[in-house]
Write an enzyme that holds these catalytic residues in place. Sequence first.
Site, PDB file in Angstrom:
ATOM      1  N   ASP A  46      -5.241   6.009   6.937  1.00  0.00           N
ATOM      2  CA  ASP A  46      -3.965   5.334   6.713  1.00  0.00           C
ATOM      3  C   ASP A  46      -2.779   6.074   7.301  1.00  0.00           C
ATOM      4  O   ASP A  46      -2.892   7.220   7.685  1.00  0.00           O
ATOM      5  CB  ASP A  46      -3.723   5.342   5.190  1.00  0.00           C
ATOM      6  CG  ASP A  46      -4.182   4.074   4.566  1.00  0.00           C
ATOM      7  OD1 ASP A  46      -4.666   3.217   5.300  1.00  0.00           O
ATOM      8  OD2 ASP A  46      -4.029   3.953   3.333  1.00  0.00           O
ATOM      9  N   LYS A  66       0.301   1.282  10.095  1.00  0.00           N
ATOM     10  CA  LYS A  66       1.226   0.277  10.610  1.00  0.00           C
ATOM     11  C   LYS A  66       2.117   0.813  11.728  1.00  0.00           C
ATOM     12  O   LYS A  66       3.201   0.300  11.961  1.00  0.00           O
ATOM     13  CB  LYS A  66       2.123  -0.220   9.472  1.00  0.00           C
ATOM     14  CG  LYS A  66       1.325  -0.800   8.332  1.00  0.00           C
ATOM     15  CD  LYS A  66       2.218  -1.370   7.267  1.00  0.00           C
ATOM     16  CE  LYS A  66       1.421  -1.917   6.111  1.00  0.00           C
ATOM     17  NZ  LYS A  66       0.882  -0.844   5.239  1.00  0.00           N
ATOM     18  N   MET A 172       6.925   3.896  -3.635  1.00  0.00           N
ATOM     19  CA  MET A 172       7.390   2.850  -2.714  1.00  0.00           C
ATOM     20  C   MET A 172       8.840   2.458  -2.981  1.00  0.00           C
ATOM     21  O   MET A 172       9.158   1.304  -3.252  1.00  0.00           O
ATOM     22  CB  MET A 172       6.470   1.619  -2.785  1.00  0.00           C
ATOM     23  CG  MET A 172       5.088   1.945  -2.249  1.00  0.00           C
ATOM     24  SD  MET A 172       3.927   0.609  -2.451  1.00  0.00           S
ATOM     25  CE  MET A 172       3.272   0.937  -4.076  1.00  0.00           C
TER      26      MET A 172
HETATM   27  N1  SAH Z   1      -2.291   6.344  -3.008  1.00  0.00           N
HETATM   28  C1  SAH Z   1      -1.035   7.040  -2.804  1.00  0.00           C
HETATM   29  C2  SAH Z   1       0.162   6.105  -2.913  1.00  0.00           C
HETATM   30  C3  SAH Z   1       0.223   5.059  -1.846  1.00  0.00           C
HETATM   31  S1  SAH Z   1       1.604   4.023  -2.003  1.00  0.00           S
HETATM   32  C4  SAH Z   1      -0.941   8.189  -3.784  1.00  0.00           C
HETATM   33  O1  SAH Z   1      -1.747   8.281  -4.707  1.00  0.00           O
HETATM   34  O2  SAH Z   1      -0.048   9.017  -3.629  1.00  0.00           O
HETATM   35  C5  SAH Z   1       2.726   4.757  -0.885  1.00  0.00           C
HETATM   36  C6  SAH Z   1       3.837   5.470  -1.633  1.00  0.00           C
HETATM   37  O3  SAH Z   1       3.353   6.715  -2.119  1.00  0.00           O
HETATM   38  C7  SAH Z   1       5.008   5.853  -0.758  1.00  0.00           C
HETATM   39  O4  SAH Z   1       5.901   4.764  -0.586  1.00  0.00           O
HETATM   40  C8  SAH Z   1       5.640   6.945  -1.584  1.00  0.00           C
HETATM   41  O5  SAH Z   1       6.375   6.410  -2.642  1.00  0.00           O
HETATM   42  C9  SAH Z   1       4.427   7.620  -2.184  1.00  0.00           C
HETATM   43  N2  SAH Z   1       4.039   8.828  -1.426  1.00  0.00           N
HETATM   44  C10 SAH Z   1       2.877   9.075  -0.821  1.00  0.00           C
HETATM   45  N3  SAH Z   1       2.877  10.311  -0.269  1.00  0.00           N
HETATM   46  C11 SAH Z   1       4.071  10.856  -0.552  1.00  0.00           C
HETATM   47  C12 SAH Z   1       4.682  12.106  -0.277  1.00  0.00           C
HETATM   48  N4  SAH Z   1       4.067  13.058   0.420  1.00  0.00           N
HETATM   49  N5  SAH Z   1       5.925  12.311  -0.735  1.00  0.00           N
HETATM   50  C13 SAH Z   1       6.573  11.376  -1.458  1.00  0.00           C
HETATM   51  N6  SAH Z   1       6.061  10.179  -1.738  1.00  0.00           N
HETATM   52  C14 SAH Z   1       4.817   9.921  -1.308  1.00  0.00           C
END
Ligand code: SAH
Length: 459
Positions: A46, A66, A172
Site C-alpha cells: 500500500d 494511489k 484519516m
Molecule cells: N491500518 C493503518 C491505518 C490505515 S488508514 C494503521 O493501523 O495504522 C490511513 C490513516 O492512518 C492515515 O490517514 C493516518 O490517519 C493514519 N496513519 C497511518 N500511518 C501514519 C503515520 N505514520 N503517522 C500518522 N498517521 C498515520
Amino acid sequence: MTDRTPAEQAPRKGYVYIAGAGPGDPELMTIKADRALREADVILFDDLVLPQMLEAYKAEKIYTGKRKDAHHFAQDEINQEIVRHALLGKTVVRLKGGDPFIFGRGGEEIETLRQHGIDYEIIPGITAAHGASAYSEIPLTMRKVSSSVAFCTGHPVNKIQVPDTDTIVYYMVASNVHDVLDKVAASGRSGETMVAVVQNATRYNQRVFTGTLDEFRKRERAVYSPALLIIGQNINQYIEQTWYSRKKKVLMTGGDVKKYDPANWITVHFPCRQVAGADLDAVKRCMGKIDDFSMLFFQNRFAVTYFFKYLFEHGKDVRHLAHMTICTSSRTAASELLEYGIIPDCCLESEGSSTISGLLGKEGLTGQNILLPGAENVDEAVSAELKSAGNSVTPLTVYVHGAQDKGDAIDLDFIDEIYFASPACVRKFRELYGEIPARITVAPADANTREEYSRLFGA
Ligand code: SAH
C-alpha cells in the site's frame, strides 16, 4: 504407497499473509511479518508502506496504492489480484501500513479468501495510534487522567463519531481536520480540551502540533497526510524534547548502516540505485543463453541483487551458473553472493579499475566470455579492463541510477548529516537536490567520494 489426505492430492492453492507493516519506522515491523516477506513470491503493498522496507525481499512487488503515476487499484481489483496469485500456488503477502484490521480493509480481503477457499493468516502490526503515542510521548491511557480510548475515522464526514471516551484518536484526518474538531466541540467537549496532531508518526519527518480545541479550531494550518488527531487531557504530558526528537538524522545513500549507532541516530534511506529501467529485452536474451557465458563478473552488490532477481524471474537458479567462474571486485558483492549460496572464485579487491586486468591475469582468467551485470553506462571502464585482459564482455543493465519519484523526495529540513557511499551517489544527489543546506554535515565514504563531493559542491 503413501497415505495422502484428499487435501494433499488437490492442486496446491497458494498461501496468503495479510500483514501489517507498522506505522513507518522499519524496525517497528514484526519478526513474523519479516519472515512472511522473506517467504513471499509476491508482495502487494500500500501507499503507507515505505518502499525502502521492501528492498531486502526478493519477491515480486506490486504497488496497489494511489500514486498518480501508477495504476490505481480499486479494492475489488486488489482482492482479485491476491486471489489470482494465490491460485497460481504462490505465497502472497498483502502488506498494509499499521495494522491490517485497523482501518486497513483486512476484513474485506479475508472474506474474499474465504470464498475461494484459500488458506491465509493474519499478522498484526503496530497501528499508527500506537506509533504516534510512543514516538511523541503521549500516553493513550493514564491513571487518573484517561481510562478509556477510542480509535475513530475522520473520513467521510458523515461517519465522524465522538465517543464518550477520555482519549479519542482520529485516523484519516488530513483534509477534514476542521470537520472533526467541529464535531468534537458540538458534542459538548470544552474548548480547553487538549488536542495533538501527529504527522508522519515514527518516521524521520515526524511532526507534532499541540494546543487546545479552541486554538485548533481557529488555526488555518493544513494537516498533511498521514496524520492522526488525538484528543484528551493526557496530551498535557507532551513535551517538545521527546526521546525521538532528540535523535540526529543521517541520510544514508548506501553503505553500512552500522556506522551510526541507533541510540543516537535515525537512519533515513536515500536510494541512489533503482531497478527501474533495466534493459528487459537484453536481460531476457542473456538469461536465455546463460550457458554461453563462462564467467560472471559483479562489481557491486546491487549488480548481484538485481541479476538474481532476473535470473529467478526467468525460472533459473544457481544451478544454471554451475559452469561459470564467478568473480567480484568488492567485498560487499562477495558477501551478497554468499546469500545466494555462492562463494566467488575470486574477489579482485582493488580500489579503481586500473588493476583489474592485472589481477585477472594473475588469476589466469583470459579468453573468457564474460557477462557483466551492472548499471547503465557506468561499467565501461571495467568492461574495457576485462577486454584488455583478453576476454569478450557482454555488459548487461540490471539496474539504473533512476530518477526518484517526487513523492519520495527527502525533506532535508529534518536531516543533520548526509553519508555519501560513492561518487555515483554524490552525483545522483546533486542532480536531484542541487544544494546541501550549510547546517548539514557531510560524511563521504572514501577519498574518491570526497573528491566528487568537493568537485560538485565546491566544498
Ligand atoms: N491500518 C493503518 C491505518 C490505515 S488508514 C494503521 O493501523 O495504522 C490511513 C490513516 O492512518 C492515515 O490517514 C493516518 O490517519 C493514519 N496513519 C497511518 N500511518 C501514519 C503515520 N505514520 N503517522 C500518522 N498517521 C498515520
